[in-house]
Scaffold this motif. Structure first.
Motif, PDB file in Angstrom:
ATOM      1  N   PRO A 256       0.752  -1.336  -0.128  1.00  0.00           N
ATOM      2  CA  PRO A 256      -0.068   0.000  -0.046  1.00  0.00           C
ATOM      3  C   PRO A 256       0.875   1.251   0.092  1.00  0.00           C
ATOM      4  O   PRO A 256       0.251   2.380  -0.600  1.00  0.00           O
ATOM      5  CB  PRO A 256      -0.826  -0.067   1.246  1.00  0.00           C
ATOM      6  CG  PRO A 256      -0.998  -1.602   1.564  1.00  0.00           C
ATOM      7  CD  PRO A 256       0.549  -2.131   1.208  1.00  0.00           C
ATOM      8  N   ASP A 257       2.084   1.374   0.538  1.00  0.00           N
ATOM      9  CA  ASP A 257       2.879   2.301   0.639  1.00  0.00           C
ATOM     10  C   ASP A 257       3.328   2.762  -0.695  1.00  0.00           C
ATOM     11  O   ASP A 257       3.435   3.870  -0.973  1.00  0.00           O
ATOM     12  CB  ASP A 257       3.973   2.247   1.645  1.00  0.00           C
ATOM     13  CG  ASP A 257       4.766   1.120   1.248  1.00  0.00           C
ATOM     14  OD1 ASP A 257       4.226  -0.026   0.676  1.00  0.00           O
ATOM     15  OD2 ASP A 257       6.127   1.103   1.508  1.00  0.00           O
ATOM     16  N   GLU A 260       0.151   5.040  -2.808  1.00  0.00           N
ATOM     17  CA  GLU A 260      -0.357   6.215  -2.253  1.00  0.00           C
ATOM     18  C   GLU A 260      -0.824   7.213  -3.263  1.00  0.00           C
ATOM     19  O   GLU A 260      -2.156   7.628  -2.922  1.00  0.00           O
ATOM     20  CB  GLU A 260       0.626   6.734  -1.029  1.00  0.00           C
ATOM     21  CG  GLU A 260       0.638   6.056   0.358  1.00  0.00           C
ATOM     22  CD  GLU A 260       1.640   6.581   1.139  1.00  0.00           C
ATOM     23  OE1 GLU A 260       2.315   7.513   0.915  1.00  0.00           O
ATOM     24  OE2 GLU A 260       1.779   5.884   2.111  1.00  0.00           O
ATOM     25  N   ALA A 264      -4.944   7.742  -3.317  1.00  0.00           N
ATOM     26  CA  ALA A 264      -5.332   9.045  -2.873  1.00  0.00           C
ATOM     27  C   ALA A 264      -6.466   9.605  -3.952  1.00  0.00           C
ATOM     28  O   ALA A 264      -7.340  10.243  -3.611  1.00  0.00           O
ATOM     29  CB  ALA A 264      -4.089  10.068  -2.788  1.00  0.00           C
ATOM     30  N   VAL A 275      -7.075   0.470   4.087  1.00  0.00           N
ATOM     31  CA  VAL A 275      -5.527   0.018   3.924  1.00  0.00           C
ATOM     32  C   VAL A 275      -5.207  -1.046   4.852  1.00  0.00           C
ATOM     33  O   VAL A 275      -5.318  -0.335   6.237  1.00  0.00           O
ATOM     34  CB  VAL A 275      -4.652   1.232   3.670  1.00  0.00           C
ATOM     35  CG1 VAL A 275      -3.315   0.594   3.681  1.00  0.00           C
ATOM     36  CG2 VAL A 275      -4.957   2.010   2.360  1.00  0.00           C
TER      37      VAL A 275
END
Ligand code: EPU
Length: 419
Positions: A256-257, A260, A264, A275
């Protein structure tokens, strides 16, 4: 040649598992020829570009064996330092063997990649950087030739952050004598993954993932194992599939990082996104038609150009007008004409798309022009009324593992047939 046939209009539901990142696997596989010993690379996606890279490494003399998502490579000796036109023309990422061949074997001859459907893609910074490292580099008869006894560390400034350029220079500098500093380096997660692998093999690299990478050259690299990071673009593509069909899906085994900017933007469209450590859950069922959003593609951590076509498909059915500005590959708009054939209202103005969303796209036969454009058309087909046929799917097979199976697992009505 195959085509993909989709009967659109089904809201996707369920879980999908992300494969390893193509754009990480390719440089990692290319980098195996920087040293001897055995390298076992796992979580390698089974896609055509990976097969092509395996073929190329085999032509160079490496021993390559692949079993499911694991590739084992031994490059103790090399028979050839030439990457032929026949392979490079099918995959530009073949340029990634330039730095490793030159650094370890003192010479390399790599076909200069030609034109590309997503716009002009020069490799001048790869060549300028290698020249800075002390190589003699010239282009003749369509081939890049590079030669150097041993590369020497240098300060290199990239005019624009280039992903494969940074990778080529980082690999070459790993075996150079002395210290190299790459400034305005690309910061993509795939660069960090390559640096992690090289470090396991004995390279000395600091700063990967920032715009300044410092590499202290070493004499040789050893073999090592490595697991490729999950594919953030594949994950993003499935998230958009959930959003465009107003479904509810979980994308598992992702990072998930790394997602982003995509998360968003999808939240801005109204999708509900949760998440977890290795999963992203998207629910777009309750929010109705997505809201139009403006997007500007940028190098990481900005919004990825490799998700532009997929978002254009989503914006084609969104409320209101959206502007997508493409700053990385300024004419990467081959999907637009095809989306128009499905009823999308899209105007191209320079490097911008002005998209006025419509209630429903309608299925049509469409032609894929490049990898991500194909993904955008598949997504449009999932949302469209009636049947969409996506032709020239070999583009899709270059970078998406089992896409029909994965979409079918989410409830999509999708099939591959002989065209
Ligand atoms: N550029 C130069 N000179 C160079 C190199 C690049 O001017 O020597 C410019 C390009 O024209 C472009 C910008 O720099 O405007 C960025 O291009 P970059 O070099 O970063 O692209 P790439 O390394 O050729 C990789 C991915 C692409 C992805 C781009 C941008 C791989 C194998 N390919 O390409 O992936 O779109 O970075 O993120 O990593 C795809 O997977 O579908 C794909 C096209």
């Amino acid at each position: 040649m195959d085509k993909i046939v989709i009967n659109g209009g089904v809201s996707l539901k369920g879980r999908v598992r992300v494969s390893g990142a193509k754009n990480s696997a390719l440089p990692i596989l290319a980098s195996t020829i920087l040293g001897g010993g055995e390298c076992m690379i796992s979580n390698v996606p089974r896609v055509v570009d990976v097969v092509t890279m395996g073929k190329l490494l085999g032509i160079l003399g490496a021993k390559v064996t692949q079993e499911a998502s694991r590739v084992v490579i031994k490059a103790d000796v090399i028979n050839s330092t030439q990457a032929p036109y026949e392979l490079v023309k099918t995959m530009r990422a073949s340029i990634l063997v330039l730095g490793p061949l030159l650094a370890r074997w003192g010479q390399a001859t790599v076909s200069l990649p030609g034109g590309c459907a997503i716009g002009s893609r020069p490799v001048n910074m790869h060549l300028a950087g290698l020249t800075k490292l002390g190589a003699e580099v010239w282009v003749e008869h369509g081939y890049i030739h590079a030669r150097a006894k041993r590369l020497t560390g240098a300060a290199i400034y990239c005019d624009v952050p280039t992903v494969t350029g940074t990778e080529n220079l980082m690999m070459a500098a790993s075996l150079a004598q002395g210290t190299t500093v790459i400034e305005n380096a690309a910061k993509e997660p795939e660069i960090v993954d390559l640096a992690d692998f090289l470090t396991k093999r004995g390279a000395r690299i600091i700063g990967a993932g920032t715009d300044m990478i410092t590499i202290e050259g070493v004499r040789e690299l050893r073999g090592s194992d490595h697991e490729v990071i999950p594919d953030r673009i594949e994950a993003g593509t499935y998230l958009v599939a959930g959003a465009i069909t107003r479904g509810s899906i979980s994308v598992d085994r992702c990072r998930p990082d790394h997602l982003e900017p995509v998360i968003a933007k999808l939240r801005e469209t109204g999708a509900d996104i949760r998440v977890e450590k290795e999963s992203v859950h998207l629910n777009a069922g309750a929010s109705g038609r997505p809201d139009g959003v403006d997007i500007r593609t940028m190098p990481f951590p900005g919004f990825p150009t490799d998700m532009q076509a997929q978002m254009a498909a989503l914006m084609a059915v969104a409320r209101g007008t959206s502007i997508i500005t493409e700053t990385v590959f300024e004419s990467r708009f081959m999907h637009v004409e095809e989306l128009r054939r499905m009823g999308a209202d899209i105007r191209v103005e320079g490097n911008r798309l002005m998209i006025t969303g419509c209630e429903r796209l309608t299925g049509a036969p469409v032609m894929a022009s490049d990898l991500r454009a194909s993904a955008g058309l598949i997504l449009a087909g999932l949302a469209a009324e009636g049947t969409t046929e996506v032709l020239r799917v070999y583009h899709l097979d270059r970078g998406y593992e089992d896409i029909e199976d994965k979409l079918r697992g989410l409830g999509a009505v999708i099939d591959r047939r002989a065209a």
